[in-house]
Write a protein that holds these residues in place. Structure first.
Motif, short mmCIF file in Angstrom:
data_model
loop_
_atom_site.label_atom_id
_atom_site.label_comp_id
_atom_site.label_asym_id
_atom_site.label_seq_id
_atom_site.Cartn_x
_atom_site.Cartn_y
_atom_site.Cartn_z
N VAL A 1 -0.29 -17.85 -12.11
CA VAL A 1 -0.02 -16.44 -11.87
C VAL A 1 -0.48 -16.15 -10.45
O VAL A 1 -1.60 -16.49 -10.08
N ALA A 2 0.42 -15.58 -9.66
CA ALA A 2 0.11 -15.29 -8.26
C ALA A 2 0.46 -13.84 -7.97
O ALA A 2 1.40 -13.28 -8.53
N TYR A 3 -0.31 -13.24 -7.08
CA TYR A 3 -0.11 -11.84 -6.71
C TYR A 3 0.09 -11.74 -5.21
O TYR A 3 -0.55 -12.45 -4.44
N LYS A 4 0.99 -10.83 -4.82
CA LYS A 4 1.12 -10.56 -3.40
C LYS A 4 1.50 -9.10 -3.19
O LYS A 4 2.13 -8.47 -4.04
N HIS A 5 1.07 -8.59 -2.05
CA HIS A 5 1.42 -7.22 -1.68
C HIS A 5 2.79 -7.24 -1.02
O HIS A 5 3.10 -8.13 -0.23
N THR A 6 3.62 -6.27 -1.38
CA THR A 6 4.95 -6.15 -0.78
C THR A 6 5.15 -4.70 -0.35
O THR A 6 4.40 -3.81 -0.75
N LEU A 7 6.18 -4.48 0.42
CA LEU A 7 6.50 -3.11 0.83
C LEU A 7 6.98 -2.29 -0.36
O LEU A 7 6.71 -1.10 -0.46
N ALA A 8 7.70 -2.92 -1.28
CA ALA A 8 8.27 -2.21 -2.42
C ALA A 8 7.23 -1.88 -3.49
O ALA A 8 7.33 -0.88 -4.18
N ARG A 9 6.23 -2.74 -3.63
CA ARG A 9 5.20 -2.55 -4.66
C ARG A 9 3.83 -2.73 -4.05
O ARG A 9 3.66 -3.45 -3.09
N GLU A 10 2.86 -2.11 -4.67
CA GLU A 10 1.50 -2.30 -4.19
C GLU A 10 1.06 -3.75 -4.43
O GLU A 10 0.50 -4.39 -3.56
N ARG A 11 1.35 -4.25 -5.62
CA ARG A 11 0.98 -5.62 -5.97
C ARG A 11 2.04 -6.19 -6.90
O ARG A 11 2.32 -5.62 -7.94
N GLU A 12 2.60 -7.31 -6.52
CA GLU A 12 3.66 -7.94 -7.29
C GLU A 12 3.10 -9.16 -8.01
O GLU A 12 2.44 -10.00 -7.40
N LYS A 13 3.35 -9.25 -9.32
CA LYS A 13 2.84 -10.37 -10.12
C LYS A 13 3.95 -11.39 -10.31
O LYS A 13 5.02 -11.08 -10.83
#
Length: 153
Positions: free
Chosen positions: A52-64
């Motif tokens: 499971v990895a998380y990253k910040h994107t412009l569309a979402r605060e945190r994407e799983k």
């Protein structure tokens, strides 16, 4: 004198043990720099571990991202269906678990018909359509990680 371009070694991911394939995918994701946080996931119903990895994107605060590790010699829709059904069941039980992106990291090609059936199944289950990291995608992700390449190959 003509020079020929250097050819990259083709990796045989299917030669890794299932545990080593899982560790390989984990290190590949962890070391790529694309994600803010990377962790193991091993559900009570699962035989192996996934990532499971998380990253910040412009569309979402945190994407799983939920990355399923499948080191098989071949994959059919029935394998993908079982995994999608487990993901949907777990997301229904724990809404915070629901992934924004699903990836099947595989050591073998996934037939186009199986991908189409999995996409349809994901829609029925209200899950995102899965992506696939096969040999070419894994090789591409490995290019910039000599330490990972050296560790596993």
């Amino acid at each position: 004198m003509t020079s020929t371009p250097a050819t990259r070694q083709q990796h045989h991911f299917e030669d890794l043990s299932p545990d080593d394939f899982e560790r390989f995918v984990y290190w590949l994701v962890k070391r790529c720099g694309e994600f803010d946080e990377v962790q193991w996931y091993s559900g009570a119903r699962d035989k192996g571990r996934d990532v499971v990895a998380y990253k910040h994107t412009l569309a979402r605060e945190r994407e799983k991202w939920y990355i399923q590790c499948k080191r098989y010699r071949s994959i059919t829709f029935s394998t993908l269906r079982v995994e999608l059904d487990k993901l949907a069941e777990h997301a229904a039980e724990e809404p915070d678990f629901a992934p924004d992106v699903i990836v099947f990291a595989t050591a073998c090609p996934v037939p186009p018909q199986a991908k189409d059936q999995a996409a349809a199944r994901a829609r029925v289950l209200n899950l995102p359509e899965p992506y696939y990291w096969g040999r070419l995608e894994l090789d591409e992700r490995l290019k910039g990680q000599p330490e990972t390449e050296e560790e596993f190959f």
